[in-house]
Each structure stands twice: as structure tokens, then as C-alpha cells.
Scaffold this motif. Sequence first.
Motif, PDB file in Angstrom:
ATOM      1  N   LEU A 455       0.844  -1.193   0.000  1.00  0.00           N
ATOM      2  CA  LEU A 455       0.000   0.000   0.000  1.00  0.00           C
ATOM      3  C   LEU A 455       0.884   1.248   0.000  1.00  0.00           C
ATOM      4  N   THR A 456       0.707   2.108  -1.001  1.00  0.00           N
ATOM      5  CA  THR A 456       1.436   3.369  -1.086  1.00  0.00           C
ATOM      6  C   THR A 456       0.431   4.511  -1.061  1.00  0.00           C
ATOM      7  N   VAL A 457       0.477   5.295   0.009  1.00  0.00           N
ATOM      8  CA  VAL A 457      -0.432   6.432   0.144  1.00  0.00           C
ATOM      9  C   VAL A 457       0.190   7.638  -0.549  1.00  0.00           C
ATOM     10  N   VAL A 458      -0.542   8.223  -1.475  1.00  0.00           N
ATOM     11  CA  VAL A 458      -0.033   9.373  -2.213  1.00  0.00           C
ATOM     12  C   VAL A 458      -0.696  10.651  -1.714  1.00  0.00           C
ATOM     13  N   GLU A 459      -0.053  11.771  -1.992  1.00  0.00           N
ATOM     14  CA  GLU A 459      -0.529  13.063  -1.506  1.00  0.00           C
ATOM     15  C   GLU A 459      -1.830  13.464  -2.198  1.00  0.00           C
ATOM     16  N   PRO A 460      -2.669  14.250  -1.502  1.00  0.00           N
ATOM     17  CA  PRO A 460      -3.889  14.771  -2.148  1.00  0.00           C
ATOM     18  C   PRO A 460      -3.541  15.538  -3.421  1.00  0.00           C
ATOM     19  N   GLY A 461      -4.316  15.307  -4.452  1.00  0.00           N
ATOM     20  CA  GLY A 461      -4.102  15.973  -5.727  1.00  0.00           C
ATOM     21  C   GLY A 461      -3.210  15.219  -6.691  1.00  0.00           C
ATOM     22  N   THR A 462      -2.689  14.053  -6.270  1.00  0.00           N
ATOM     23  CA  THR A 462      -1.785  13.299  -7.143  1.00  0.00           C
ATOM     24  C   THR A 462      -2.488  12.873  -8.433  1.00  0.00           C
ATOM     25  N   PHE A 463      -3.675  12.307  -8.308  1.00  0.00           N
ATOM     26  CA  PHE A 463      -4.377  11.790  -9.489  1.00  0.00           C
ATOM     27  C   PHE A 463      -4.906  12.921 -10.365  1.00  0.00           C
ATOM     28  N   SER A 464      -5.507  13.948  -9.740  1.00  0.00           N
ATOM     29  CA  SER A 464      -6.014  15.063 -10.542  1.00  0.00           C
ATOM     30  C   SER A 464      -4.862  15.806 -11.214  1.00  0.00           C
ATOM     31  N   GLY A 465      -3.703  15.875 -10.541  1.00  0.00           N
ATOM     32  CA  GLY A 465      -2.537  16.509 -11.151  1.00  0.00           C
ATOM     33  C   GLY A 465      -2.059  15.758 -12.376  1.00  0.00           C
ATOM     34  N   TRP A 466      -2.083  14.421 -12.291  1.00  0.00           N
ATOM     35  CA  TRP A 466      -1.688  13.598 -13.436  1.00  0.00           C
ATOM     36  C   TRP A 466      -2.618  13.843 -14.619  1.00  0.00           C
ATOM     37  N   LEU A 467      -3.930  13.912 -14.333  1.00  0.00           N
ATOM     38  CA  LEU A 467      -4.901  14.190 -15.398  1.00  0.00           C
ATOM     39  C   LEU A 467      -4.713  15.596 -15.959  1.00  0.00           C
ATOM     40  N   ALA A 468      -4.467  16.559 -15.070  1.00  0.00           N
ATOM     41  CA  ALA A 468      -4.315  17.945 -15.517  1.00  0.00           C
ATOM     42  C   ALA A 468      -3.116  18.100 -16.437  1.00  0.00           C
ATOM     43  N   ARG A 469      -2.019  17.404 -16.131  1.00  0.00           N
ATOM     44  CA  ARG A 469      -0.827  17.503 -16.968  1.00  0.00           C
ATOM     45  C   ARG A 469      -1.076  16.970 -18.371  1.00  0.00           C
ATOM     46  N   ARG A 470      -2.106  16.160 -18.530  1.00  0.00           N
ATOM     47  CA  ARG A 470      -2.456  15.618 -19.838  1.00  0.00           C
ATOM     48  C   ARG A 470      -3.668  16.303 -20.457  1.00  0.00           C
ATOM     49  N   GLY A 471      -4.104  17.384 -19.835  1.00  0.00           N
ATOM     50  CA  GLY A 471      -5.250  18.115 -20.352  1.00  0.00           C
ATOM     51  C   GLY A 471      -6.540  17.339 -20.270  1.00  0.00           C
ATOM     52  N   LYS A 472      -6.653  16.461 -19.272  1.00  0.00           N
ATOM     53  CA  LYS A 472      -7.828  15.590 -19.186  1.00  0.00           C
ATOM     54  C   LYS A 472      -8.532  15.724 -17.843  1.00  0.00           C
ATOM     55  N   LEU A 473      -8.414  16.895 -17.216  1.00  0.00           N
ATOM     56  CA  LEU A 473      -9.057  17.115 -15.931  1.00  0.00           C
ATOM     57  C   LEU A 473     -10.517  17.444 -16.148  1.00  0.00           C
ATOM     58  N   GLY A 474     -11.403  16.706 -15.473  1.00  0.00           N
ATOM     59  CA  GLY A 474     -12.834  16.944 -15.592  1.00  0.00           C
ATOM     60  C   GLY A 474     -13.479  16.036 -16.608  1.00  0.00           C
ATOM     61  N   GLY A 475     -14.757  16.303 -16.864  1.00  0.00           N
ATOM     62  CA  GLY A 475     -15.499  15.489 -17.838  1.00  0.00           C
ATOM     63  C   GLY A 475     -15.564  14.036 -17.422  1.00  0.00           C
ATOM     64  N   GLN A 476     -15.368  13.143 -18.379  1.00  0.00           N
ATOM     65  CA  GLN A 476     -15.459  11.711 -18.106  1.00  0.00           C
ATOM     66  C   GLN A 476     -14.091  11.041 -18.037  1.00  0.00           C
ATOM     67  N   HIS A 477     -13.034  11.842 -18.027  1.00  0.00           N
ATOM     68  CA  HIS A 477     -11.692  11.260 -17.961  1.00  0.00           C
ATOM     69  C   HIS A 477     -11.429  10.707 -16.570  1.00  0.00           C
ATOM     70  N   LYS A 478     -10.695   9.613 -16.519  1.00  0.00           N
ATOM     71  CA  LYS A 478     -10.394   8.991 -15.234  1.00  0.00           C
ATOM     72  C   LYS A 478      -9.087   8.219 -15.344  1.00  0.00           C
ATOM     73  N   VAL A 479      -8.469   8.011 -14.203  1.00  0.00           N
ATOM     74  CA  VAL A 479      -7.235   7.254 -14.135  1.00  0.00           C
ATOM     75  C   VAL A 479      -7.570   5.768 -14.190  1.00  0.00           C
ATOM     76  N   PRO A 480      -6.865   4.986 -15.010  1.00  0.00           N
ATOM     77  CA  PRO A 480      -7.129   3.547 -15.046  1.00  0.00           C
ATOM     78  C   PRO A 480      -6.973   2.916 -13.671  1.00  0.00           C
ATOM     79  N   ARG A 481      -7.901   2.054 -13.318  1.00  0.00           N
ATOM     80  CA  ARG A 481      -7.863   1.395 -12.018  1.00  0.00           C
ATOM     81  C   ARG A 481      -6.748   0.352 -11.941  1.00  0.00           C
ATOM     82  N   LEU A 482      -6.554  -0.385 -13.013  1.00  0.00           N
ATOM     83  CA  LEU A 482      -5.590  -1.487 -13.017  1.00  0.00           C
ATOM     84  C   LEU A 482      -4.749  -1.419 -14.280  1.00  0.00           C
ATOM     85  N   SER A 483      -3.530  -1.895 -14.186  1.00  0.00           N
ATOM     86  CA  SER A 483      -2.665  -1.924 -15.355  1.00  0.00           C
ATOM     87  C   SER A 483      -1.721  -3.111 -15.245  1.00  0.00           C
TER      88      SER A 483
END
Length: 496
Positions: A455-483
Motif C-alpha cells: 500500500l502506497t499512500v499518495v498526496e492529495p491531488g496526485t491523481f487530478s494533477g496527473w490528469l491535468a498535466r495531460r489536459g484531461k481534468l474533468g469530464g469523463q476522464h479517469k485514471v485507469p484502475r488497473l494496469s
Amino acid sequence: MKRRLARLDDVRTRPHELQEQLLHYLVHTARHTAWGRDYGYAEGLTATEFARRVPVSSYEELYPRIEQVLHGEADVLWPGRVEWFAKSSGTTNARSKYIPVTAEALEDGHYRAGRDMVALANTLYPDAGVLRGKTLALGGSHAPNPFRPDDPDSHVGDVSAVIMHNLPRWAQNRRTPPLELALLDEWEEKLERMAQHVLHENVVTLAGVPTWMILLLRRVSELAGGVPITEVWPNLRLFLHGAVAFGPYREVFRQLIPAEHMRYLEIYNASEGYLAFQDQPDCPDLLLLLDHGIYYEFIPADELDREQPRTLTLAEVEVGPSYAIIISTNAGLWRYRIGDTVRFTSVMPYRIRISGRTKHFLNAFGEEVVVENAEAAVAAAAEATGALVRDFTAAPIYFEAGAGSRGGHQWLIEFAQPPADAAQFAAVLDTTLRQLNSDYDAKRHRNLALQPPVLTVVEPGTFSGWLARRGKLGGQHKVPRLSNSRELVDELLAPA
């Protein structure tokens, strides 16, 4: 509403007849298109002959035809010229996908299902007053079609934006905020301006993706002085949610909206069409919609790697196994692999649960963990430890050289409220996965193949920051659950 409720009864009681009629309509309508001529569409084409003639296609395989449609060619996959396209990066592929959205797909698919949902919600929850106030609809944005820079009528964007822009007037009058706010593409500005606008509206229903709705509701609460949402909107009764499993977010919403009368219904609305929704208040299973412009076929999930996997009609599926969905639609998607897997919980009527993605799973060691397993395990761990999960993803920890090396899974989790005991969270996550998935349990036996989850706890905003850097913040964009690779996890853990 009575007419739509009667038609939903047909969906439950005459499924095969509806699908047969729909296939006949699709083939008949498209018989003079380039695709229809290439594959010999003709009157009386049976399901068996249709499956024999027409290949199963991925997006990449169908793209040469879609590209023609994007550039404005008419009568390629569906009669006429298509002006609107749902743009999606998907959850497994960074490359944008452009899904045609025809007038028929909007009217006979998305809007018909929307009317069904309103009728159903009004019947299930007559006290919810779904028509006595506004629906707060949270969606994405659209832009001019880059393949037709000189055509002002053609656009691409999130399917939610395509739907909202083209809503009939009666529906526009019952939603909030206005389109000029709802379709903004700058997420931070959009969130702030939406929150300020809807603060004083009579909101009775919410509709959108849970992850983004949480951010909006928190901002609304802040603007109202920190009071619960129930004090901001005393008539709020219903949330229509989709895109991600609701389990990990349920407790967050209970805290944001502390009301016993608050109800939740799940919808399964994708760029490719409106596939299913929850028609029973106390059961998470989704009713497969069978007269909404989509003809269904299914590939058993355990045959996906075969060169020529079997495809089954609706009449041939069984309760229990996972199936990859194959669809043919009134937007010109023919035997198209949508990328989702489902399992049937009932076949009369046909109800499903989304079990994962054909390319969105964790199977580095033969454990075959699908999204459904992961989300249920995270929800169980959060409940057991008093945690509130904002977002998560998991990836393999591969074997290293040397004796005693074992594989494993690393879980990156961003908490809104951390667990009382992180070790217990990881233990419950592991135990639940073992209970849900026999393949995972076998690999975990005595830690022989898989070590306990990391278990690795990441800082608040980690996932939204990743989406924002790709221009995909908001809407229906989401981080893949599994890879099945560590690419995403390594990006999330890398210094900003």
C-alpha cells in the motif's frame, strides 16, 4: 412516462424479439452505405449470417472508416453525414478515439434512455420530485472538429457535452447550470463558476461522475459557509451516477449529503451508446437496454486471446461468466469491441454488472484481477478502517533476479480521510480479493507466487494533477484502475 415504462416491460419480457427487430432495422437502414455494400447487407439477413459476414472490429481496425466520416464523407458507416463525435482517450489507450454520434444515436439511444430513467426514477421514488426542480448535470466540453477546420457545424467532445448541447428544449429547461458554464473546458474555472451559479438553484437531482461531483459539492458547501449539502438544496433526493463504480465513494456522499431520503441509481452510458441502468432500488444490477439502438453480441472473456473467439448472441449467454461486449449501433459501429466486460446476474430479464475492461485488468502472474474485484476490495477495506478513498490504481511488482523474489501488487491510493490503521486496510484489501477471486487466492497461497499487497499512500491531488498535466481534468476522464505495466504507477510517483 407510461409509454416508456411499458416499453421497459418489453425489454424485460421480450428481449430476443426486440434484438431481432433491432438487427433487422440496423441492417436495412445501412444497406446502401459503403459498409453495407461491402458486407452484403440485405433484407432478411439473420443473426448467424450477420456474424459470419461481418468481422469483429477494434477501434483501430474500424478507424479507417471512422476517419472518412470525421473528414465529412457521407454514407460510409451510416446513412448521411455525421456532425458530432464523442472524443475519448479511453481508460487503456492514451490515443484519442472519435466515436460517431448520429442523430439516431442521440434520439433513439441516449435521449430515449434518459426519458426511461426519468420515468423509472419518478416511479421508484415518487417523493423525489425529479420533475419539480433542476437536475445538476456535470459533464465535459466540446470543440470544433479538427478534421474539418472550415466546417462550423461539426464538433468533437466528451459524450456528456455532445448530449447536453443537443438536448431538446424541455430537458434544457430542467437542467443547471446553463450551457455556457456546463461546457467550459477549463476545469478550475468551470468548477468555481458552476458552484457559484447552482448555489441558489432548486436542485433535486444530481447527474455525473462521482469523482468530479464530489469536488463540485465540496465547493458548493464551502461557498454556503460549510453547511451540509442538505441545507443548500433541501429538495435534493437523487444522484444518477456512472463511469466509475460507486462503492468506494458511497461513504463520501453520505457525509456530503447526510440525508436518509437521498437515493442513488447507476447508469451505464458510454461514448458508444446508453447500454444499461439500475432499475431496482436495492439491487446494483443494471438492466440491459435492448431497444435503444444497440444490437449485442458477446465473447467469453476466457476466449479473448484466441485468434477466432466465439461470439454469442444474447440468447446464448449464461449467468456467471464474464463476457466482452460486441455492439452494432445506429451510429455505424459494426460488431465493435467496446472494451468493457460484463457478467450477467440474470437472463430473464437480462441484468448485468460491469466486471472490467478487456485491456484494463491486472494479470501479470495469472491472477486475473478485474476492476470489479479491485473496487469491491477497496470499498471493503475503506469501510473496515473508516477511510474515505478519493482515487486509486494498482500495478504489478515484478519478480526480481535472485532467490526468494516474489511478485506482487502495488496499490497507490489517495485518501480523503486516511484509514485508522493502514496495515489493516492492506490486510482487508488482500483478504477480500482472495475471497472474490480464486485465481488471486491461489497465487497468494502461502505467499508462494504473490506477496501481500504493498500500500502506497499518495498526496492529495496526485491523481487530478496527473490528469491535468495531460489536459484531461474533468469530464469523463479517469485514471485507469488497473494496469499490467508499471508505466502509470511510475509516472504518478515521479516528482512533479
